[in-house]
Design a protein around this motif. Structure first.
Motif, PDB file in Angstrom:
ATOM      1  N   UNK A 165      65.954 -17.526  33.149  1.00  9.38           N
ATOM      2  CA  UNK A 165      66.796 -16.550  33.845  1.00  9.38           C
ATOM      3  C   UNK A 165      67.119 -17.050  35.241  1.00  9.38           C
ATOM      4  N   UNK A 166      68.213 -16.502  35.785  1.00  9.84           N
ATOM      5  CA  UNK A 166      68.606 -16.902  37.139  1.00  9.84           C
ATOM      6  C   UNK A 166      68.681 -15.661  38.016  1.00  9.84           C
ATOM      7  N   UNK A 167      68.506 -15.894  39.309  1.00  9.35           N
ATOM      8  CA  UNK A 167      68.584 -14.786  40.272  1.00  9.35           C
ATOM      9  C   UNK A 167      69.689 -15.067  41.275  1.00  9.35           C
ATOM     10  N   UNK A 168      70.490 -14.028  41.558  1.00  8.02           N
ATOM     11  CA  UNK A 168      71.678 -14.217  42.415  1.00  8.02           C
ATOM     12  C   UNK A 168      71.374 -14.110  43.900  1.00  8.02           C
ATOM     13  N   UNK A 169      70.159 -13.691  44.259  1.00  9.11           N
ATOM     14  CA  UNK A 169      69.842 -13.530  45.677  1.00  9.11           C
ATOM     15  C   UNK A 169      70.578 -12.338  46.267  1.00  9.11           C
ATOM     16  N   UNK A 170      70.555 -12.266  47.577  1.00  8.14           N
ATOM     17  CA  UNK A 170      71.219 -11.167  48.282  1.00  8.14           C
ATOM     18  C   UNK A 170      72.603 -11.652  48.684  1.00  8.14           C
ATOM     19  N   UNK A 171      73.581 -11.395  47.812  1.00  7.31           N
ATOM     20  CA  UNK A 171      74.936 -11.956  47.991  1.00  7.31           C
ATOM     21  C   UNK A 171      74.829 -13.480  48.104  1.00  7.31           C
ATOM     22  N   UNK A 172      74.034 -14.072  47.201  1.00  8.18           N
ATOM     23  CA  UNK A 172      73.754 -15.508  47.245  1.00  8.18           C
ATOM     24  C   UNK A 172      72.444 -15.752  47.981  1.00  8.18           C
ATOM     25  N   UNK A 173      72.037 -17.026  47.965  1.00  6.98           N
ATOM     26  CA  UNK A 173      70.826 -17.415  48.713  1.00  6.98           C
ATOM     27  C   UNK A 173      71.234 -18.451  49.752  1.00  6.98           C
ATOM     28  N   UNK A 174      70.748 -18.314  50.946  1.00  5.92           N
ATOM     29  CA  UNK A 174      71.031 -19.285  52.010  1.00  5.92           C
ATOM     30  C   UNK A 174      70.042 -20.433  51.917  1.00  5.92           C
ATOM     31  N   UNK A 175      70.550 -21.607  51.522  1.00 10.74           N
ATOM     32  CA  UNK A 175      69.680 -22.780  51.331  1.00 10.74           C
ATOM     33  C   UNK A 175      70.135 -23.881  52.290  1.00 10.74           C
TER      34      UNK A 175
END
Ligand code: AHR
Length: 655
Positions: A116-126
């Motif tokens: 499974x994948x997670x979308x983060x909070x409006x994406x993830x800041x990497x």
């Protein structure tokens, strides 16, 4: 004739812009009128606009423990290279009522990847080169031979970081792996792949940067806390705001549930999730990863006095206004008493010992506490009396902050103001969200307040460029200047006003509910608004003692659009002048200084622009920001020109 009139008109216009008559002000620096409280300018923190989860709390995974109403919100099933399987949500509410849901991932294919994948909070800041720490609680089914591969994907779908771990135990264990990302992306996502036939139960799937504020594991976003530290705030008010109250009582902030093991902090829906129809945020929950221990620690880190606000047995009166019956208030009152013991109690006390067990044997030196957030009416007064008696009986040194309602005046304000003054309340918490004109017109608000009555906490304020609640409000220079002008009145009346904080504090550019806000951010960047710089200029140039700055024996507070105050910084031996030009003209000013000798140079800090609608942004974070210069000073007079729409701070060494 018409031509001549036009010509004269033009000359007059030019004269207005370039040749205003010099304004003369007199400062009597040996006549102190008030002392400025060290806690004067502080911070109001509330988990609104994704300020905590999705913001300053650096967790990158949204819905890490599957406790959202839709248990798999934020997650998507994934498979590649022929992998197959099944994800089921399991509830173990009897065993773990505070964190009931886990997922069971069964891999049915011998090869390929399923997960499974997670979308983060409006994406993830990497960030490229940054180390990330992945952790998961896992429990392997007997005979399973399943390994986990963790991948970070860029928005384009490229793998930008990767790690592996293999859960080995058939009971719940925490597993952790660190890896470095090789690409910067504010809209990345996390993939959790399982390989090998078998089944794993998973919970608390988490990803943090290892670089956090003070590099605390699973900590706070360093850039955002730095912005708070840069304000050098006198106090930190937490956790809000209406979030203290909840839309219903079940959804109120309960500090005891926000401390201790992270997987035992019960998640709840964030009350801002559904507040505004025009800004719904269905994926906004509270994990309490930023809980009361973290609030106290952050306050300590940034040198701010902690100011917790507690629910007083009332849900938000703009929503349900649910009330705890008077004969059932005890647990609420006990929460307040226990919090004081948690913050200040010795190691021989129950709650003081818990603080030590959580890593902080030293007390937090709590001196004040808010009873209720933005309450009003008789029902507040009767609850307030119970709380106040209990707190004062046991901890007479705690100053109590009391709400005088959501507005700067009117029926609710008048009742509370009169009642609490009659009851000798310590500090009254006034809120005002009004247009910039209100702030300019009210800069004298405190000039005639009772000098012997309760102190004032301007606990929530912000100039609204359109109207309160409008999604079109902007953090523009006009609003910032109106606040700066109003704040001359706070400083001038520092014997009455002892604390002030702009609100709200933070907003995620892609996930906000309320505007204006002091600091805006996305998943990687942040910027201070012009309003932020006003707060910072006041805080960094606070001074210790107010002295008169007068024009023809009157306070400089609105005449011709000018606002000014002066104070001494007795520690640094300086005289500090603050001046706001809210109008469109250049204004020459002359400050005559009596009572102290000043050195031959002054530092001048200016915040302004000829365009009063200008704003800062992620791409132009410093469009409006303070600019420093030096001017020469002759004798006992300071002469300079204040540009249109400008706030100036002038610092002079005294001899
Ligand atoms: O700052 C936003 C909200 O405004 C706060 O939660 C509340 O106290 C006020 O009404």
């Amino acid at each position: 004739m018409k031509k001549i009139i036009t010509f004269i008109g033009l000359i007059t216009a030019c004269f207005n812009v370039y040749a205003q008559e010099t304004k003369v002000y007199n400062i009597t620096a040996d006549k102190v009128t008030a002392q400025i409280s060290p806690t004067m300018y502080g911070i109001f923190f509330e988990d609104i606009n994704m300020a905590a989860d999705g913001g300053v709390y650096a967790e990158l995974v949204k819905n890490r423990s599957f406790e959202f109403n839709t248990a798999l919100a934020g997650w998507q099933q994934q498979q590649k290279n022929g992998g197959s399987g099944k994800i089921s949500v399991i509830s173990r509410s009897d065993e773990r009522p505070e964190n009931p849901h886990v997922i069971s991932v069964e891999v049915t294919s011998p090869t390929g990847y399923f997960g499974l994948s997670n979308e983060g909070f409006r994406g993830m800041g990497i960030k490229k080169g940054e180390t990330y720490s992945f952790s998961v609680m896992a429990c392997k089914k007997l005979k399973s031979n399943t390994a986990i591969t963790v991948e970070l994907h860029s928005a384009k779908g490229e793998v930008i970081g990767k790690a592996q771990l293999t859960p080995t135990a058939t009971n719940w264990q925490k597993y952790n792996v660190k890896f470095v990302a090789n690409y910067t992306d504010s809209k990345a996502s996390l993939y959790v792949w399982l390989k090998g036939k078998g089944s794993l139960d998973l919970d608390m799937i988490s990803l943090f940067p290892t670089h956090t504020w003070k590099n605390r594991p699973a900590g706070l976003r360093a850039d955002l806390v730095q912005k708070l530290a840069d304000l050098k705030p006198g106090f930190l008010r937490f956790p809000g705001g209406c979030i203290v109250e909840g839309r219903v009582l079940a959804n109120r902030y309960q500090w005891k549930k926000s401390i201790g093991d992270i997987d035992k902090r019960e998640n709840i829906i964030n009350r801002w999730n559904t507040e505004f129809d025009h800004r719904p945020t269905p994926d906004y929950y509270q994990t309490f990863g930023l809980g009361f221990m973290e609030y106290f620690l952050t306050a300590e880190d940034i040198g701010a006095s902690p100011l917790p606000i507690l629910n007083c047995g009332m849900a938000c009166q703009f929503n349900t206004g649910q009330l705890v019956p008077m004969d059932q208030l005890d647990p609420y009152v006990q929460d307040a008493l226990d919090l004081i013991e948690f913050a200040n109690g010795g190691l021989d006390t129950k709650w003081g010992k818990l603080r030590a067990d959580l890593g902080h044997p030293k007390p937090f030196n709590l001196k004040m506490m808010g009873v209720g957030n933005e309450q009003w009416g008789e029902q507040y007064i009767e609850r307030w009396k119970i709380f106040t008696k209990a707190i004062k009986d046991k901890y007479p040194y705690i100053k109590i902050i009391s709400s005088v309602g959501p507005y700067a005046g009117g029926k609710e304000f008048d009742l509370l103001n009169k009642t609490f003054r009659g009851l000798n309340a310590d500090i009254l918490d006034e809120h005002y969200y009004n247009g910039p004109k209100w702030f300019l017109d009210n800069a004298k608000r405190y000039d005639n307040y009772d000098r012997k009555g309760p102190k004032i906490f301007a606990g929530e304020y912000a100039a609204q460029s359109v109207t309160t609640g409008s999604p079109d409000n902007k953090n523009n220079l006009e609003c910032a200047l109106a606040e700066a002008a109003f704040m001359t009145g706070l400083e001038r009346n520092a014997d009455v006003v002892t604390m002030a904080s702009y609100a709200p504090l933070f907003a995620h550019v892609d996930a906000w509910q309320w505007t204006p806000d002091l600091i805006w951010f996305d998943n990687l960047r942040s910027y201070g608004t012009p309003n932020y710089y006003v707060q910072q200029l006041y805080s960094l140039n606070k001074g210790t003692d107010v002295v008169p700055l007068l024009e023809a024996n009157e306070a400089v507070s609105g005449r011709d659009g000018y606002y000014a105050t002066a104070c001494l910084d007795k520690n640094k031996k300086e005289l500090i002048i603050k001046f706001v030009n809210s109008g469109a003209n250049n204004q020459p000013v002359l400050f005559n200084i009596a009572g102290v000798k000043v050195a031959g140079k002054a530092n001048v800090i200016s915040l302004g622009n000829t365009n009063k609608t200008i704003v800062n942004s992620l791409d132009k974070p410093l469009a409006i920001s303070p600019i420093s210069s030096t001017i020469n000073v002759t004798g006992d007079a300071v002469k300079l020109t204040v540009e249109p729409y400008t706030f100036k701070v002038i610092r002079l060494k005294t001899l």
